[in-house]
Design a protein around this motif. Structure first.
Motif, PDB file in Angstrom:
ATOM      1  N   TYR A 386     -12.618  -4.531  14.382  1.00 17.44           N
ATOM      2  CA  TYR A 386     -14.018  -4.940  14.564  1.00 17.44           C
ATOM      3  C   TYR A 386     -14.784  -4.794  13.254  1.00 17.44           C
ATOM      4  O   TYR A 386     -15.521  -5.704  12.846  1.00 17.44           O
ATOM      5  N   ASP A 387     -14.624  -3.659  12.583  1.00 15.74           N
ATOM      6  CA  ASP A 387     -15.329  -3.426  11.320  1.00 15.74           C
ATOM      7  C   ASP A 387     -14.892  -4.423  10.251  1.00 15.74           C
ATOM      8  O   ASP A 387     -15.724  -4.947   9.493  1.00 15.74           O
ATOM      9  N   LYS A 388     -13.590  -4.710  10.181  1.00 13.70           N
ATOM     10  CA  LYS A 388     -13.103  -5.675   9.196  1.00 13.70           C
ATOM     11  C   LYS A 388     -13.626  -7.072   9.512  1.00 13.70           C
ATOM     12  O   LYS A 388     -14.009  -7.832   8.599  1.00 13.70           O
ATOM     13  N   ASN A 464     -13.632  -0.221   1.347  1.00 14.01           N
ATOM     14  CA  ASN A 464     -12.606   0.657   0.777  1.00 14.01           C
ATOM     15  C   ASN A 464     -11.333   0.653   1.613  1.00 14.01           C
ATOM     16  O   ASN A 464     -10.220   0.664   1.072  1.00 14.01           O
ATOM     17  N   LEU A 465     -11.486   0.648   2.946  1.00 12.37           N
ATOM     18  CA  LEU A 465     -10.314   0.566   3.821  1.00 12.37           C
ATOM     19  C   LEU A 465      -9.530  -0.709   3.554  1.00 12.37           C
ATOM     20  O   LEU A 465      -8.294  -0.708   3.502  1.00 12.37           O
ATOM     21  N   VAL A 470      -4.886  -3.773   0.882  1.00 10.42           N
ATOM     22  CA  VAL A 470      -4.374  -4.752  -0.082  1.00 10.42           C
ATOM     23  C   VAL A 470      -3.482  -4.070  -1.114  1.00 10.42           C
ATOM     24  O   VAL A 470      -2.389  -4.562  -1.436  1.00 10.42           O
ATOM     25  N   ILE A 471      -3.928  -2.946  -1.646  1.00 15.34           N
ATOM     26  CA  ILE A 471      -3.145  -2.247  -2.672  1.00 15.34           C
ATOM     27  C   ILE A 471      -1.824  -1.746  -2.092  1.00 15.34           C
ATOM     28  O   ILE A 471      -0.769  -1.839  -2.748  1.00 15.34           O
ATOM     29  N   GLU A 472      -1.859  -1.252  -0.865  1.00 18.64           N
ATOM     30  CA  GLU A 472      -0.618  -0.795  -0.236  1.00 18.64           C
ATOM     31  C   GLU A 472       0.369  -1.942  -0.092  1.00 18.64           C
ATOM     32  O   GLU A 472       1.567  -1.795  -0.376  1.00 18.64           O
ATOM     33  N   PHE A 473      -0.134  -3.110   0.344  1.00 21.96           N
ATOM     34  CA  PHE A 473       0.741  -4.279   0.459  1.00 21.96           C
ATOM     35  C   PHE A 473       1.324  -4.650  -0.901  1.00 21.96           C
ATOM     36  O   PHE A 473       2.531  -4.935  -1.030  1.00 21.96           O
ATOM     37  N   ALA A 474       0.484  -4.667  -1.920  1.00 24.18           N
ATOM     38  CA  ALA A 474       0.937  -5.069  -3.249  1.00 24.18           C
ATOM     39  C   ALA A 474       2.006  -4.115  -3.785  1.00 24.18           C
ATOM     40  O   ALA A 474       3.015  -4.559  -4.365  1.00 24.18           O
ATOM     41  N   LEU A 495     -13.039  -5.183  -8.055  1.00 18.92           N
ATOM     42  CA  LEU A 495     -13.985  -5.335  -6.951  1.00 18.92           C
ATOM     43  C   LEU A 495     -14.542  -3.977  -6.524  1.00 18.92           C
ATOM     44  O   LEU A 495     -15.748  -3.828  -6.297  1.00 18.92           O
ATOM     45  N   SER A 496     -13.678  -2.988  -6.408  1.00 18.72           N
ATOM     46  CA  SER A 496     -14.121  -1.659  -5.989  1.00 18.72           C
ATOM     47  C   SER A 496     -15.085  -1.056  -7.008  1.00 18.72           C
ATOM     48  O   SER A 496     -16.099  -0.446  -6.639  1.00 18.72           O
TER      49      SER A 496
END
Length: 589
Positions: A386-388, A464-465, A470-474, A495-496
């Motif tokens: 929901y938040d995403k 941030n979540l 994304v970073i975990e996937f990469a 972006l962060s």
């Protein structure tokens, strides 16, 4: 205009290879009984038949004829009624509707793809069913059981259509200024009086009834948006047995003569003590209306993609057929070559291809969040999704339509002078797509919503979540495409860092949020498209269709090389701050 071809193969690739939708469906009690891979593919194939064979061929003629208004009655272009009957009889209006009221209960990931096909076939035509589905979302979520039983079955069936009556001549984005009044009757109905403008599908000849969702204020209601209520106001009153009664005291005062979407009736609607029925609680109407906004704003993004996909298809066909000049590499054949050999034409086509396929993946990803939030039994997963979804909806609406319009203009440019001529149909796509950047909240408003409400108000927590995801996937897949995935990680870090910097500046100068908003939304959009391209490239490594796999990898590499670097200039624009906007006095303009 060239023949529209629904991108079914790409849609199947996204559903089953990239996002593994069938695993989610099979693991969910609500979805497992109604949808699987074979059913989904059959639905996509049938949708392609309807949109390619019934709707798309009439698009240009309908644009030329447009909608007409005579003595308060609106008539749609020739062929619309027959095409709409095919859509309604096929159950397409209620594709994602609740089966308890006659809908098919399909997930948004699937219905979004049908909507793209509808929009690619004819954006103006797609709005009649698209707005109806949106109105059903609010009715289903907030109306009484009695109202749901009266209205939803007929709306899902396409027998009745729906409209959203929000805007007034003096109140656009600031809905707290509306003047439409509601007075309660002894039978718990309400008399609705006022005038609404820009009402899509406010009147037409496609269905026997039109169900208006109208925002109005009760006597003594709180000031501003806190005092808005939502009402169902049918064109024809409905008898206790479900049959149609008398014409309600409402009517279409005129239609707008617009730049594009000529087949869509955009109406001025006048309500004169029209009988209406409260949806939800009094003074809670804006919350009821916003229940559907994630779905409707995603739908607008889908509209931008649909138009730009058809623009790409038209431009590609033209670039292959049209012979002008010679490429830089000399050949023995001295005849003119197809213009696709020229670098600038290739640049435009590849930009369109990369943005369209990135947008399709992104729209599917956002739809997946809506599905998880709606169907999942895992409370934590529901909250996260929901938040995403809330965070990404303004990007789906604004970034996808900005890129979609750019792609429609690029397609027109590929045609050269012929792109400016009506007979080729390319200028229609430019005109049609332009509205997607304006309605359902202008893209500037979406940018403010993203940075002000969705990022600043939770101090960047959801952003941030998403960045961690994304970073975990990469990192998990960096061996597949080390250069591109390293670039993706760097883009997320950028972006962060920008997010932290803007929020810090805004703590002492609130104007910083607005000054950064549009560039920030685009920066976020390019990074999310990068994430989508990384997912597609990784997934392409394991599919049997080698031609599709090769195309995905090459296009993904193009995106990372030629498109994603645009974030660097956006970063610099954001960092320039608000002072360069607010140093100007009125006389300086």
């Amino acid at each position: 205009m060239s023949k529209y071809s629904a991108p079914v193969n790409d849609m199947n690739f996204l559903l089953f290879d990239v996002f593994k939708a069938d695993k989610f469906w099979q693991g969910n009690a609500q979805l497992a009984e109604s949808i699987d891979r074979e059913t989904a593919n059959a639905i996509l194939q049938e949708s392609a038949k309807v949109t390619e064979g019934v709707i798309a061929p009439n698009s240009r003629a309908a644009d030329e004829e447009g909608v007409t208004w005579v003595d308060g009655k609106v008539t749609t272009p020739k062929g619309f009624k027959e095409a709409y009957n095919v859509v309604s009889e096929g159950g397409w209006v209620g594709l994602a509707g609740d089966p308890e009221y006659g809908g098919m209960g399909m997930p948004k990931m699937l219905s979004a793809m049908h909507e793209e096909m509808m929009c690619g076939a004819d954006l103006g035509f797609s709005l009649y069913s698209g707005l109806t589905a949106g109105a059903c979302v609010s009715i289903h979520a907030h109306a009484s059981e009695e109202l749901k039983n009266i209205y939803l079955p007929n709306m899902y069936a396409g027998t009745w259509t729906g409209s959203m009556c929000l805007t007034e001549a003096h109140a656009g984005t600031d809905l707290g200024l509306i003047k439409t009044k509601a007075v309660k009757n002894d039978d718990n109905s309400y008399n609705i009086t006022g005038s609404k403008i820009f009402i899509t599908g406010g009147d037409h000849d496609l269905t026997e009834n039109i169900i208006h969702l109208v925002l109005a204020k009760l006597p003594g209601a709180p000031e501003g948006s806190r005092g808005i209520s939502l009402f169902i106001v049918p064109k024809y009153n409905v008898n206790e047995d479900g049959s149609l009664g008398e014409l309600n005291t409402l009517g279409c005062g005129s239609i707008e003569h617009k730049m594009g979407i000529h087949g869509s009736s955009t109406c001025v609607m006048n309500f004169d003590d029209a009988k209406g029925y409260l949806v939800g609680e009094e003074n809670k109407g804006l919350a009821c209306m916003f229940t559907m906004m994630n779905y409707e704003r995603l739908f607008v993004g889908i509209q931008g993609l649909g138009a730009s996909e058809r623009s790409y298809q038209n431009a590609l066909e033209y670039a292959i057929d049209r012979k002008q000049g010679k490429g830089a590499i000399k050949t023995a054949d001295k005849k003119p070559q197809p213009i696709i050999v020229h670098p600038d034409v290739r640049r435009m086509l590849l930009n369109m291809k990369a943005l369209n396929e990135g947008a399709r993946a992104f729209n599917t990803y956002v739809a997946m969040q809506l599905d998880i939030a709606k169907f999942s039994d895992d409370a934590d997963a529901v909250k996260t999704a929901y938040d995403k979804g809330q965070l990404l909806t303004p990007i789906a609406k604004a970034f996808v339509t900005d890129m979609g319009f750019d792609s429609c203009v690029a397609g027109q440019q590929v045609f050269g002078g012929h792109g400016y001529i009506r007979e080729w149909g390319q200028e229609q796509l430019v005109r049609d797509c332009r509205i997607t950047q304006i309605y359902e909240g202008t893209n500037g408003v979406q940018a403010l919503d993203l940075i002000g409400r969705k990022v600043a108000m939770d101090n960047g927590h959801t952003a941030n979540l998403l960045a961690k995801e994304v970073i975990e996937f990469a990192k998990q897949n960096e061996a597949s495409f080390p250069d591109e995935l390293a670039q993706l990680i760097a883009a997320v870090d950028l972006l962060s860092a920008v997010t932290v910097d803007v929020l810090k500046k805004a703590s002492t100068n609130p104007d910083e949020l607005g000054a950064a908003s549009v560039e920030y939304l685009h920066l976020f959009g390019y990074v999310m498209f990068g994430y989508m391209w990384a997912k597609m490239m990784v997934s392409a490594n394991s599919i049997d269709d080698k031609m599709l796999a090769q195309s995905k990898v090459k296009t993904g590499k193009y995106y990372f090389a030629r498109v994603l670097p645009k974030i660097m200039s956006l970063k610099l624009q954001i960092e320039s701050g608000a002072d360069n906007l607010y140093q100007f006095e009125l006389e300086d303009f």
